[in-house]
Motif scaffolding. Sequence first.
Motif, PDB file in Angstrom:
ATOM      1  N   THR A 129      -4.503  19.833 -24.670  1.00 62.67           N
ATOM      2  CA  THR A 129      -4.859  21.179 -23.590  1.00 62.67           C
ATOM      3  C   THR A 129      -6.852  20.590 -23.256  1.00 62.67           C
ATOM      4  O   THR A 129      -6.854  21.461 -22.184  1.00 62.67           O
ATOM      5  CB  THR A 129      -5.454  22.468 -23.889  1.00 62.67           C
ATOM      6  OG1 THR A 129      -5.936  22.760 -25.040  1.00 62.67           O
ATOM      7  CG2 THR A 129      -3.050  23.144 -23.970  1.00 62.67           C
ATOM      8  N   ASN A 130      -6.934  19.940 -24.102  1.00 61.09           N
ATOM      9  CA  ASN A 130      -8.634  19.711 -23.690  1.00 61.09           C
ATOM     10  C   ASN A 130      -8.989  18.345 -24.431  1.00 61.09           C
ATOM     11  O   ASN A 130      -8.662  17.766 -25.061  1.00 61.09           O
ATOM     12  CB  ASN A 130      -9.312  20.812 -23.948  1.00 61.09           C
ATOM     13  CG  ASN A 130      -9.108  21.762 -25.449  1.00 61.09           C
ATOM     14  OD1 ASN A 130      -9.623  20.265 -26.596  1.00 61.09           O
ATOM     15  ND2 ASN A 130      -8.952  22.491 -25.765  1.00 61.09           N
ATOM     16  N   TYR A 131     -10.089  17.916 -23.629  1.00 57.12           N
ATOM     17  CA  TYR A 131     -10.746  16.843 -24.635  1.00 57.12           C
ATOM     18  C   TYR A 131     -10.405  16.704 -26.394  1.00 57.12           C
ATOM     19  O   TYR A 131     -10.158  15.246 -27.585  1.00 57.12           O
ATOM     20  CB  TYR A 131     -12.205  16.354 -24.445  1.00 57.12           C
ATOM     21  CG  TYR A 131     -12.263  15.520 -24.685  1.00 57.12           C
ATOM     22  CD1 TYR A 131     -12.472  14.166 -23.736  1.00 57.12           C
ATOM     23  CD2 TYR A 131     -13.839  14.832 -25.773  1.00 57.12           C
ATOM     24  CE1 TYR A 131     -12.577  12.468 -24.551  1.00 57.12           C
ATOM     25  CE2 TYR A 131     -14.122  13.928 -25.175  1.00 57.12           C
ATOM     26  CZ  TYR A 131     -13.444  12.433 -24.844  1.00 57.12           C
ATOM     27  OH  TYR A 131     -14.258  11.355 -25.697  1.00 57.12           O
ATOM     28  N   ALA A 132     -10.442  17.677 -26.832  1.00 58.40           N
ATOM     29  CA  ALA A 132     -11.105  17.408 -28.299  1.00 58.40           C
ATOM     30  C   ALA A 132      -9.554  17.201 -28.863  1.00 58.40           C
ATOM     31  O   ALA A 132      -9.296  16.624 -29.820  1.00 58.40           O
ATOM     32  CB  ALA A 132     -11.146  19.286 -29.040  1.00 58.40           C
ATOM     33  N   ASN A 202      -2.058  17.134 -13.984  1.00 54.66           N
ATOM     34  CA  ASN A 202      -2.103  17.625 -14.990  1.00 54.66           C
ATOM     35  C   ASN A 202      -1.018  17.217 -15.335  1.00 54.66           C
ATOM     36  O   ASN A 202      -0.805  17.507 -16.686  1.00 54.66           O
ATOM     37  CB  ASN A 202      -2.721  19.888 -14.732  1.00 54.66           C
ATOM     38  CG  ASN A 202      -1.280  20.049 -14.277  1.00 54.66           C
ATOM     39  OD1 ASN A 202      -0.613  19.873 -13.322  1.00 54.66           O
ATOM     40  ND2 ASN A 202      -1.129  21.380 -15.103  1.00 54.66           N
ATOM     41  N   ILE A 203       0.169  17.223 -15.284  1.00 55.49           N
ATOM     42  CA  ILE A 203       0.896  16.797 -15.431  1.00 55.49           C
ATOM     43  C   ILE A 203       1.631  15.098 -15.756  1.00 55.49           C
ATOM     44  O   ILE A 203       1.875  15.225 -16.798  1.00 55.49           O
ATOM     45  CB  ILE A 203       2.188  17.478 -15.007  1.00 55.49           C
ATOM     46  CG1 ILE A 203       2.527  18.975 -15.133  1.00 55.49           C
ATOM     47  CG2 ILE A 203       4.085  16.934 -15.520  1.00 55.49           C
ATOM     48  CD1 ILE A 203       3.002  18.940 -14.041  1.00 55.49           C
ATOM     49  N   GLY A 204       0.965  14.543 -14.815  1.00 59.56           N
ATOM     50  CA  GLY A 204       1.700  13.410 -14.739  1.00 59.56           C
ATOM     51  C   GLY A 204       0.757  12.430 -15.776  1.00 59.56           C
ATOM     52  O   GLY A 204       1.351  11.736 -16.849  1.00 59.56           O
ATOM     53  N   TRP A 205      -0.649  12.929 -16.203  1.00 61.64           N
ATOM     54  CA  TRP A 205      -1.283  11.791 -17.464  1.00 61.64           C
ATOM     55  C   TRP A 205      -0.156  12.547 -18.887  1.00 61.64           C
ATOM     56  O   TRP A 205      -0.230  11.250 -19.625  1.00 61.64           O
ATOM     57  CB  TRP A 205      -2.896  12.069 -17.893  1.00 61.64           C
ATOM     58  CG  TRP A 205      -3.366  13.623 -17.716  1.00 61.64           C
ATOM     59  CD1 TRP A 205      -3.594  14.177 -17.584  1.00 61.64           C
ATOM     60  CD2 TRP A 205      -3.693  13.978 -18.973  1.00 61.64           C
ATOM     61  NE1 TRP A 205      -4.028  15.411 -17.369  1.00 61.64           N
ATOM     62  CE2 TRP A 205      -4.104  15.296 -18.309  1.00 61.64           C
ATOM     63  CE3 TRP A 205      -3.111  13.308 -20.723  1.00 61.64           C
ATOM     64  CZ2 TRP A 205      -4.191  16.187 -20.568  1.00 61.64           C
ATOM     65  CZ3 TRP A 205      -3.956  14.619 -21.547  1.00 61.64           C
ATOM     66  CH2 TRP A 205      -4.056  15.801 -21.259  1.00 61.64           C
ATOM     67  N   ARG A 206      -0.009  13.087 -18.923  1.00 60.46           N
ATOM     68  CA  ARG A 206       0.640  13.666 -20.092  1.00 60.46           C
ATOM     69  C   ARG A 206       2.049  13.215 -20.142  1.00 60.46           C
ATOM     70  O   ARG A 206       2.296  12.768 -21.335  1.00 60.46           O
ATOM     71  CB  ARG A 206       0.750  15.992 -20.028  1.00 60.46           C
ATOM     72  CG  ARG A 206      -1.285  16.270 -20.449  1.00 60.46           C
ATOM     73  CD  ARG A 206       0.003  17.580 -20.369  1.00 60.46           C
ATOM     74  NE  ARG A 206      -2.134  18.830 -21.144  1.00 60.46           N
ATOM     75  CZ  ARG A 206      -2.878  19.404 -19.598  1.00 60.46           C
ATOM     76  NH1 ARG A 206      -2.546  18.249 -18.639  1.00 60.46           N
ATOM     77  NH2 ARG A 206      -3.952  19.636 -20.007  1.00 60.46           N
ATOM     78  N   LEU A 207       3.127  12.977 -19.141  1.00 65.83           N
ATOM     79  CA  LEU A 207       3.863  12.521 -19.463  1.00 65.83           C
ATOM     80  C   LEU A 207       3.315  11.036 -19.734  1.00 65.83           C
ATOM     81  O   LEU A 207       4.510  10.561 -20.414  1.00 65.83           O
ATOM     82  CB  LEU A 207       4.987  13.055 -18.281  1.00 65.83           C
ATOM     83  CG  LEU A 207       5.409  14.378 -18.102  1.00 65.83           C
ATOM     84  CD1 LEU A 207       6.322  14.402 -16.348  1.00 65.83           C
ATOM     85  CD2 LEU A 207       6.183  14.046 -18.916  1.00 65.83           C
ATOM     86  N   MET A 208       3.081  10.187 -19.461  1.00 62.78           N
ATOM     87  CA  MET A 208       2.540   9.187 -19.356  1.00 62.78           C
ATOM     88  C   MET A 208       2.036   8.764 -21.099  1.00 62.78           C
ATOM     89  O   MET A 208       3.009   8.505 -21.662  1.00 62.78           O
ATOM     90  CB  MET A 208       1.206   8.798 -18.664  1.00 62.78           C
ATOM     91  CG  MET A 208       0.995   8.510 -17.386  1.00 62.78           C
ATOM     92  SD  MET A 208      -0.157   7.867 -16.377  1.00 62.78           S
ATOM     93  CE  MET A 208      -0.298   8.444 -14.460  1.00 62.78           C
ATOM     94  N   LEU A 209       1.245   9.625 -21.440  1.00 63.79           N
ATOM     95  CA  LEU A 209       0.679   9.682 -23.074  1.00 63.79           C
ATOM     96  C   LEU A 209       2.322   9.900 -23.813  1.00 63.79           C
ATOM     97  O   LEU A 209       2.388   9.581 -24.867  1.00 63.79           O
ATOM     98  CB  LEU A 209      -0.468  10.312 -23.440  1.00 63.79           C
ATOM     99  CG  LEU A 209      -1.207   9.677 -22.671  1.00 63.79           C
ATOM    100  CD1 LEU A 209      -2.497  11.001 -22.985  1.00 63.79           C
ATOM    101  CD2 LEU A 209      -1.927   8.694 -23.280  1.00 63.79           C
ATOM    102  N   GLY A 210       2.374  11.337 -23.574  1.00 63.66           N
ATOM    103  CA  GLY A 210       4.040  11.718 -24.184  1.00 63.66           C
ATOM    104  C   GLY A 210       5.081  10.855 -24.452  1.00 63.66           C
ATOM    105  O   GLY A 210       5.965  10.507 -25.269  1.00 63.66           O
TER     106      GLY A 210
END
Length: 529
Positions: A129-132, A202-210
Amino acid sequence: MAGLEAENDGVSRQQAVVVDNETLAVADFDLTKKPKKNKFAFACAILASLTSILLGYDIGVMSGAIIFIKKDLKISDVEVEILVGILNLYCLVGSFAAGRISDWIGRRYTIMFANAIFFVGSILMGFATNYAFLMVGRFVAGIGVGFAIMIALLYNAEISPAASRGFLTSFTEVFFFKWRCINFGILLGYVSNYAFSTLPTNIGWRLMLGVGAIPSVFLATVVLAMPESPRWLVMQGRLGEAMRVLEKTLDTKEEAKLRLSDIKAAAGIPQDVTDDIVQVQKQFHGEGVWRDLLLHPTPAVRHVLICTVGIQFFQQSTGVEAVVLYSPRIFEKAGITSSNGKLLATVAVGFVKTIFILVATFLLDRIGRRALLLSSVGGMVLSLVLLGFSLTIINHSETKLVWAIGLCLTMVMAFVAFFSIGMGPLAGIYTSEILPLKLRAQGMSMGVAVNRVMSGVFSMTFISLYKAITIGGAFFLFAGIAAIGWVFFYVCLPETRGKTLEEMECLFGKLAGWRQEAKKMKKKEANSR
């Protein structure tokens, strides 16, 4: 040569050995007949190599995902550099621990452990949800990648069958497959970037990594079909199990007995000991290895260590991380401004890398390690110089120069092509061929650590570097480093293709004088014909 004189991937120094009251002589085997490829052993080594997809996917997906992460989380260029490159330093934890843990629990379960860690890291990054939070996921995934890349190399070196006469067979093919897996993982990451780029930021990069968690589940499952490394079993004193594995991975029982004899000699187990379970010397559980490797190495081991560290250092310090991780930025500097255009050009880079690793497969045994490595690095130097030149021209031009843009794109493709035909796969192949059994786990851990440190340093500083000396200047710097690497390889690295242990003992130990020994070998071989 300490450790090498007994066993090194099936390269036997013995003209005859006695096993179970049988004399197995080298002369018993047909030296002119090309050895068969044991399909079971080859399949096991390929399954282990698949873990390299994890590293490749992470490299490839982050190059495009970072575009959207920067927009979504509003992070600076310095934070981008850290996020992109820090995984390589986190790999150190995994690579250093993997050598010791694999000596403790075995190569097979260490592969499973690596995939489990990467699975957790991918899930954490996907739900960040954030950088950390994202950095925590990178830390966990980095440990998993460090385990995976080291244990894949180690398992391949120990399970791949070798010809009974001392020459490697499918061993190099397996390492090329491993490198193809890395490149295929990179390509999958690039394709994932393009596929999810049309989704909300906000969804695209999370799917890329997940979605990186998916292959780790499959890879952890297939490990159950793989046997344990026979060399690890011998070092644990489990000779009966080791013999059963060798009988599966080699073509005949006689060949398995000869290979077991070689491994027992390297582990310090007397040849007349034939019990299924025996007591082994304490140091083969890991104790004393670092002393022999670093504090009191023989001249031959010192030469091997310098070659191992040197080839891993130069592989990652010649700009490959900058090209692979920051290719969208390079293409943006070249004049491609749309996100889709940059990502498509990046996919093309992935295809070129994958195609030219196939070319390397056909060249290695025809040209040899040394010649292919020197040709590869020479081509890298030339392409880096021209890439720096084209980017400098573009940077100083107020108008759009089509020829300069074309030259830039061509040189990026040429660079990854030259890297893939030699420098890329040969770092792992050469290192695994020259490291002796006793020192192999820790030696390969050290090589992987150097590789990942240099990768981390350059990937975490590339943006700052090109802002300080221009992007063209950065690639001129990489060209200079590659030129120094070419000189190092020319001076220090002997040819290892088709060498017996007696020949390896002569070549290693004389850092700058090995060529005289090589000439003597050629002359002796010519006179014996």
